[in-house]
Design a protein around this motif. Structure first.
Motif, short mmCIF file in Angstrom:
data_model
loop_
_atom_site.label_atom_id
_atom_site.label_comp_id
_atom_site.label_asym_id
_atom_site.label_seq_id
_atom_site.Cartn_x
_atom_site.Cartn_y
_atom_site.Cartn_z
N MET A 615 76.64 15.19 52.41
CA MET A 615 77.26 14.15 51.58
C MET A 615 78.75 14.35 51.37
O MET A 615 79.35 13.68 50.55
CB MET A 615 76.58 14.05 50.21
N SER A 619 79.90 12.41 58.39
CA SER A 619 79.44 11.28 59.17
C SER A 619 80.44 10.12 59.10
O SER A 619 80.77 9.49 60.10
CB SER A 619 78.07 10.89 58.62
N THR A 620 80.91 9.86 57.90
CA THR A 620 81.88 8.78 57.72
C THR A 620 83.14 9.04 58.54
O THR A 620 83.67 8.15 59.20
CB THR A 620 82.24 8.67 56.23
P1 ADP Z 1 77.80 13.61 55.31
O1 ADP Z 1 77.76 13.06 56.70
O2 ADP Z 1 78.70 14.78 55.21
O3 ADP Z 1 76.46 13.87 54.73
P2 ADP Z 1 78.67 10.97 54.58
O4 ADP Z 1 79.70 10.71 55.62
O5 ADP Z 1 77.36 10.30 54.73
O6 ADP Z 1 78.44 12.54 54.37
O7 ADP Z 1 79.35 10.54 53.22
C1 ADP Z 1 78.72 10.66 52.01
C2 ADP Z 1 79.27 9.67 51.03
O8 ADP Z 1 80.64 9.90 50.80
C3 ADP Z 1 79.16 8.24 51.50
O9 ADP Z 1 78.54 7.51 50.50
C4 ADP Z 1 80.57 7.77 51.70
O10 ADP Z 1 80.71 6.45 51.24
C5 ADP Z 1 81.41 8.72 50.90
N1 ADP Z 1 82.63 9.03 51.62
C6 ADP Z 1 82.69 9.64 52.82
N2 ADP Z 1 83.96 9.78 53.23
C7 ADP Z 1 84.73 9.27 52.25
C8 ADP Z 1 86.14 9.14 52.06
N3 ADP Z 1 87.02 9.59 52.98
N4 ADP Z 1 86.59 8.56 50.94
C9 ADP Z 1 85.71 8.12 50.02
N5 ADP Z 1 84.37 8.21 50.13
C10 ADP Z 1 83.88 8.79 51.22
#
Ligand code: ADP
Length: 931
Positions: A615, A619-620
Motif C-alpha cells: 500500500m 503499483s501506482t
Molecule cells: P502498493 O502497490 O505498494 O501496494 P498502491 O500503488 O496500490 O500500493 O497504492 C496504495 C494506495 O496509495 C492507493 O490507494 C493509491 O491511491 C495511493 N497512492 C499511491 N501512490 C500515490 C501517490 N504518489 N500520491 C498519492 N497517493 C498515492
C-alpha cells in the motif's frame, strides 16, 4: 406435431438457427411456444394461450409497426432474431424468413459505441496461429482486415474492438478452449456460420464484389487468412441483414507494424477502457474523454487502446493538442459547434443501406452546415496554422456545400417519421409534385366543404362528410333529417341514429382524391428515394466530414483534459528512454492529493526494482509509468512536469492475482503464462511492468523465478522494466547486474507507526514493513511483538550463500549478508525449537525441503522476510551453481544432490520460462518424495 399456425411457426423455426422467430400474422408479429415465453420474459410482453388442435401454446405478439424496437432490444441482449414475413399467394398467403437480425448486423442502434462483427480464421489446428481477422461495423461502414501472429495478438485485437458477435472459422469453431477464452474476454456472442463462406475462392469473390476489384486489390489484403475472414463477414452480412451489406464501404487492411503491442491482459491491467471490476467509470478513457460527439468518443477510444509507433503522426496530434490547449476560446467555440454535429459515419451507413428517413437526411443537412462554421472557428485564430486547420482542409468543402444546399432545398422542415405519409419534401422542390399536391388539396377542400354546401342547398340538419375503410367517402345524415334528403342521394347504410349516403358526384370526387393521394405519395417517395441515393452517392464525403469532426473532437478532448489538469507535452525521443519529472497517475490524481514522482529509465538504468511496504504506492508508480508511455503514444499530453518518451513497440504488464481462479485456471499458472508471454514477446524497444512475480507459489520457487526472470529481462530481452517485488532479496541484483537499480517508495516510521510518504527514492527499502502492517491491521500485541523479535533474530543470524558475483564484496545489503571471499555460511532456523544452528547440522533440517534458487551470478537468495511464516521450504540450503560442486553437497542424500547438480547446470538464459517452471516443480516433487 402441432399443425396450423403454430405448426407453421415451428417449421419455420426449424429452418433457421436464430434464437427467436418473429412471424407475421396479419397486422401482428407473433412469437409462439418457447419463443413466446422467452420474449415475454425479456421484454415484459403478455403471454396468452393459443389453442391449436386440442393443444394450447403460449403466444405473444407485437403490432407490425412496433417490431423494430423489440427486435433491437432482443438483439442488444445478444439474441439472434429471425423475422418471417407474410406475402399474398393465389390461394391465400404464405410466410418466409426474410432476414435474421444478429448482434453484429444490427443497424438501428442507439448506442454510441462501435458495433463490430468479427470473423476469425486459422489454417490448422495449432492454436498458436497465425489468424486471419476481419471486423465490420455495419453502423459506420468500417471494415478492418488483418492477420495476427498468434493467439495472444488475436485476443488483444478482439478485446480492443469488443465485437458484438464473433464468427469462428471452420477450425476455430471446434477449439473449445480458445472459444471459451474469447467468450470470457468479450461481452458479445459467438455464432456459427457456414464453413463454405470461409473458403478462399468464395471469400476473394465476396471482397471484390463488395469493394470493387480495384479497391480490393489496392488495399492489399495479402494474407489469405485475412481475406478468408473478410469473405466470411461479408457473406454473413449478406445472408442475414436485408440491405445492410451496402453500408460496408470503408475497407482498411492493417498490419501490426504501426501499433504498439498492448495485449488483452495489459489493456485490462492498465484499466484502459474499464476498471478491473468492469466499470467504465474510473478507466483511463473515461478520465480523458471530454468528447462531445459519438464519433469523437469512438475515435479517442481507439487512440487509447491502439497507441501508435509512427512518430510523425504522433507529433501531428501533439501539435494539434498543443495548439488547442493554449487557444482556450477557439477551442470552446469549436467544441460548441461540434456538439451540434450528428453521427455522420452512421448516417452515411444508413443512407447507403437505404434505411435513412427524412429526419436522418435533415441531420445530414444540419451536420454539413457545420463545415463552414468549423472553418470559421479556426481561421484567424491560433489554430489556423495548426494541424486542426489541416484536418478541415481535407474536406471537399465545395461538395459539402452543394450537397447541403440540395438537401436544404428538398427537405421539409419538420417531416413525419414515416416515409409514406407525405410531407417529406419542401414546396418548390419539384413542380410536378407541387401540382399534384395542389390538386389533391383542392379536391380535399371540396370534400371539406361538402357538408356545409349540402346543408345549405337542401336545408338539411345534422350532416357530416367522412370516410372509412369499408364505406369510402359518405354523407351522413341524422335520422330525423334522413327522410328529407334529395333524390340523387343513395343510401348505403343505416345506423342507429343516422343514415349514410353517397352521390355520383361524391363517388367521382372520391376516385379523384384517391388517385391524387396515391400519385402524390408515389411521386414523393420516388423523389425522396432519389434524394437518399444522391446522399448515398456522397457517402464518402459524409465519411470524410464525419472523420474530421471525430478527429477534431478527439484532439479537443485531449487538449481540454491537458489544459484542465496541468498536463505537459511529451518529447518523443529516438533513444530508448523514459524520463519523467514529477509524473502523476492520470486517473488516481483526479481523486487524490497526489504526490508526484520522478522516473528515469535509459541505457544505463534500464531495470528498476521497486520495493516498499504494501500500500505504499509501488503499483501506482509503475502503472503511471506505463500510462504516461501509452498516452504519449496516443498523441496525448501526459501528467508530468516534463517527460521525454522514447517510443516503444509494446507495453507489457503482469499484475498480481485477479479473480483468475474464477476462470478455472490456477492463479499461479496464469501468472506464469503471463510471464512467459512477456519474456517471449518483449523486445529491447518494449516497456515491461511486473507487479509481483512468483507470489502464487512457495517462497523459494517464487524468488527463484523472479530472480531468473530479472536476469533474463536484463541480459537478453533488455526491455525497459519496472519490477515491484516483496522479495527483498532481489534488491541485491542491483549489485550484480549493471543496468539494474533499486528504487523504493519511502515511508516514515515513528513510534511504531508507519506514514506513507508516496515518494519514490533511489535504493532499496531497508527493511520489511510486514510486521508493522500486521500491527496496523490490529493483530494482537503479543503476536506483533513476538514477530518483531523473530524477525530481528532472523535478520541478525540469517543464512547466506551468496558466493562471488557481488560487486565490492560482502557487507550488509538489505538484510542479506554476503562474504567477500565467497565463502558460504549456512545457518538453519529450526521452526520446532525456534533456534538457529550452524551449517554443519543442515542435514537434520527440520522442514527438510531445500529451497531452490540460484542464478548465473552465483548469488542465491536467502530466507525471505516472511521466512518464519512456515511456508513450504523454510530451511536454508545451498543452491547456487558454484556451490553445487563443493564438498557441502555431500551432506545431502544422493537424490537431493542430483537435484542440486541439475539445478546448477541449468542455463537460465537459454531455458524457456515455462520449462524452468516445470523443472522447478519436478525438483520439488523429487525432494518431497525424499523427505
Ligand atoms: P502498493 O502497490 O505498494 O501496494 P498502491 O500503488 O496500490 O500500493 O497504492 C496504495 C494506495 O496509495 C492507493 O490507494 C493509491 O491511491 C495511493 N497512492 C499511491 N501512490 C500515490 C501517490 N504518489 N500520491 C498519492 N497517493 C498515492
Amino acid at each position: 406435431m402441432p399443425t396450423g399456425i403454430v405448426g407453421e411457426f415451428l417449421d419455420l423455426k426449424a429452418e433457421t438457427d436464430a434464437d427467436i422467430l418473429a412471424m407475421q400474422c396479419g397486422d401482428f408479429y407473433e412469437f409462439f411456444a418457447d419463443d413466446a415465453e422467452l420474449v415475454a420474459d425479456e421484454l415484459d410482453l403478455t403471454v396468452s394461450q393459443k389453442s391449436s388442435h386440442g393443444s394450447s401454446y403460449p403466444m405473444a405478439g407485437v403490432p407490425l409497426s412496433e417490431l423494430t424496437p423489440y427486435v433491437k432490444a432482443l438483439v442488444e441482449r445478444g439474441y439472434r432474431v429471425a423475422v418471417a414475413d407474410q406475402y399474398e399467394t393465389e390461394d391465400g398467403h404464405a410466410r418466409e424468413i426474410t432476414r435474421v437480425v444478429t448482434p453484429g448486423t444490427l443497424l438501428e442502434t442507439a448506442d454510441d459505441d462501435a458495433r463490430y462483427l468479427a470473423a476469425i480464421v486459422r489454417e490448422g489446428d495449432d492454436a498458436d496461429g497465425p489468424y486471419g481477422l476481419a471486423l465490420a461495423d455495419v453502423t459506420t461502414g468500417r471494415f478492418l482486415v488483418t492477420e495476427v501472429d498468434d493467439e495472444g495478438d488475436l485476443r488483444a485485437e478482439l478485446y480492443r474492438f469488443d465485437p458484438a458477435e464473433v464468427l469462428p472459422g471452420p477450425r476455430v469453431r471446434n477449439d473449445d478452449r480458445l472459444l471459451g477464452a474469447v467468450r470470457e474476454d468479450l461481452s458479445g456472442s459467438v455464432s456459427v456460420f457456414d464453413a463454405e463462406a470461409f473458403a478462399p475462392g468464395r471469400a476473394k469473390h465476396a471482397v471484390r464484389e463488395q469493394f470493387g476489384r480495384e479497391t480490393a486489390d489496392s488495399v492489399g489484403i495479402d494474407s489469405e487468412l485475412a481475406l478468408r475472414a473478410a469473405g466470411a463477414v461479408l457473406g454473413y452480412v449478406e445472408e442475414t441483414g436485408a440491405g445492410v451489406l451496402a453500408s460496408i464501404t470503408r475497407l482498411t487492411a492493417y498490419g501490426d507494424g504501426d501499433h504498439v503491442a498492448v495485449d488483452a491482459t495489459t489493456q485490462r491491467n492498465l484499466e484502459l477502457t474499464e476498471t478491473m471490476r468492469g466499470d467504465a467509470d474510473g478507466s483511463l478513457f473515461e478520465t480523458v474523454d471530454h468528447t462531445v460527439t459519438a464519433a469523437g468518443g469512438r475515435l479517442l477510444r481507439e487512440w487509447i487502446t491502439r497507441p501508435r509507433r509512427d512518430r510523425e503522426e504522433l507529433n501531428r496530434r501533439l501539435d494539434a493538442v498543443e495548439a488547442l490547449a493554449s487557444a482556450a476560446l477557439a477551442r470552446d467555440r469549436l467544441r460548441e459547434t461540434l456538439g451540434d454535429a450528428y453521427d455522420l459515419e452512421r448516417l452515411a451507413a444508413r443512407a447507403t443501406s437505404g434505411s435513412a428517413g427524412a429526419r436522418e437526411l435533415l441531420s445530414v443537412r444540419d451536420s454539413l452546415a457545420l463545415v463552414p462554421a468549423l472553418a470559421d472557428a479556426v481561421s484567424g485564430t491560433a489554430l489556423a496554422d495548426s494541424p486542426v486547420a489541416a484536418v478541415l482542409e481535407r474536406i471537399d468543402r465545395e461538395r459539402a456545400a452543394t450537397l447541403h444546399d440540395e438537401l436544404a432545398d428538398a427537405l421539409a422542415e419538420d417531416p413525419p417519421k414515416t416515409k409514406t405519409q407525405g410531407g417529406l419534401l419542401r414546396v418548390g422542390y419539384d413542380g410536378e409534385l407541387d401540382e399534384l399536391i395542389a390538386r389533391h388539396e383542392k379536391a380535399n377542400e371540396w370534400l371539406d366543404r361538402l357538408a356545409e354546401r349540402e346543408k345549405r342547398q337542401y336545408g338539411l340538419s345534422h350532416v357530416t362528410v367522412d370516410r372509412n375503410k369499408t364505406d369510402g367517402y359518405y354523407i351522413q345524415v341524422g335520422k330525423s333529417a334522413a327522410d328529407g334528403v334529395p333524390e340523387h342521394y343513395r343510401e348505403i347504410k343505416t345506423l342507429k341514429n343516422s343514415k349514410r349516403f353517397v352521390t355520383d358526384e361524391l363517388e367521382e370526387r372520391e376516385r379523384e382524391v384517391l388517385r391524387l393521394e396515391e400519385a402524390r405519395g408515389e411521386l414523393e417517395y420516388e423523389l425522396f428515394e432519389e434524394l437518399r441515393e444522391r446522399v448515398a452517392a456522397d457517402a464518402e464525403l459524409l465519411q470524410d466530414v464525419g472523420r474530421a469532426v471525430a478527429e477534431i473532437d478527439a484532439l479537443a478532448s485531449l487538449a481540454t483534459h491537458a489544459a484542465g489538469n496541468d498536463w505537459t507535452r511529451p518529447e518523443l525521443a529516438d533513444e530508448r528512454r523514459l524520463d519523467v519529472e514529477a509524473g502523476r497517475h492520470p486517473v488516481v490524481e483526479r481523486t487524490t492529493d497526489f504526490v508526484p514522482n520522478d522516473l528515469r529509465l535509459d541505457g544505463e538504468r534500464g531495470f528498476l526494482i521497486v520495493t516498499g511496504p504494501n500500500m505504499s504506492g509501488k503499483s501506482t508508480y509503475m502503472r503511471q509509468a506505463a500510462l504516461i508511455q501509452l498516452l504519449a503514444q496516443a498523441g496525448s499530453f501526459v501528467p508530468a512536469r516534463t517527460a521525454t518518451v522514447g517510443l516503444v513497440d509494446g507495453i507489457y504488464t503482469r499484475v498480481g492475482a485477479l479473480d483468475e481462479l474464477a476462470q478455472g485456471r490456477s492463479t499461479f499458472m496464469v501468472e506464469m503464462q503471463e510471464l512467459s508471454n512477456i519474456l517471449h514477446s518483449a523486445t529491447a524497444d518494449s516497456i515491461v511492468i511486473l507487479d509481483e512475480v512468483g507470489r502464487g507459489t512457495a517462497t523459494y520457487d517464487g524468488i527463484s523465478i523472479a530472480w531468473a526472470a530479472t536476469e533474463y529481462l536484463h541480459n537478453e530481452v533488455r526491455a525497459r522494466t519496472l519490477f515491484a517485488t516483496h522479495y527483498h532479496e532481489l534488491t541485491t541484483l542491483a549489485d550484480h547486474l549493471p543496468r539494474v537499480e533499486n528504487v523504493h517508495v519511502a515511508v516514515d516510521k515513528r513510534d511504531g507507526e508507519v506514514t506513507f510518504l508516496r515518494t519514490v527514492r533511489d535504493g532499496p527499502t531497508n527493511r520489511s514493513y510486514g510486521v508493522h502492517v500486521a500491527d496496523l491491521a490490529g493483530v494482537p500485541a503479543p503476536v506483533v511483538s513476538r514477530a518483531g523479535t523473530v524477525l530481528d533474530r532472523l535478520r541478525e543470524e540469517k543464512a547466506i550463500e551468496a558466493k562471488g558475483g557481488a560487486r565490492g564484496g560482502g557487507g550488509e545489503r538489505g538484510g542479506f549478508t554476503g562474504t567477500a571471499d565467497g565463502d558460504t555460511k549456512q545457518v538453519v532456523f529450526d521452526l520446532s525449537s525456534g533456534s538457529f544452528s550452524e551449517s554443519d547440522d543442515a542435514e537434520s533440517t527440520a522442514a527438510g525441503a531445500p529451497g531452490s534458487g540460484g542464478g548465473r551470478n552465483g548469488a542465491t537468495p536467502g530466507s525471505a522476510s516472511d521466512g518464519a511464516s512456515g511456508s513450504a521450504g523454510t530451511a536454508e540450503t545451498a543452491g547456487a551453481a558454484e556451490t553445487a560442486e563443493s564438498a557441502e553437497t555431500d551432506r545431502f542424500d544422493p537424490e537431493t544432490r542430483a537435484v542440486i547438480e541439475e539445478l546448477a547446470d541449468v542455463d537460465v538464459a537459454e531455458t524457456a520460462p515455462v520449462e524452468l517452471l516445470s523443472r522447478v516443480q519436478e525438483w520439488q516433487e523429487r525432494l518431497d518424495e525424499n523427505r
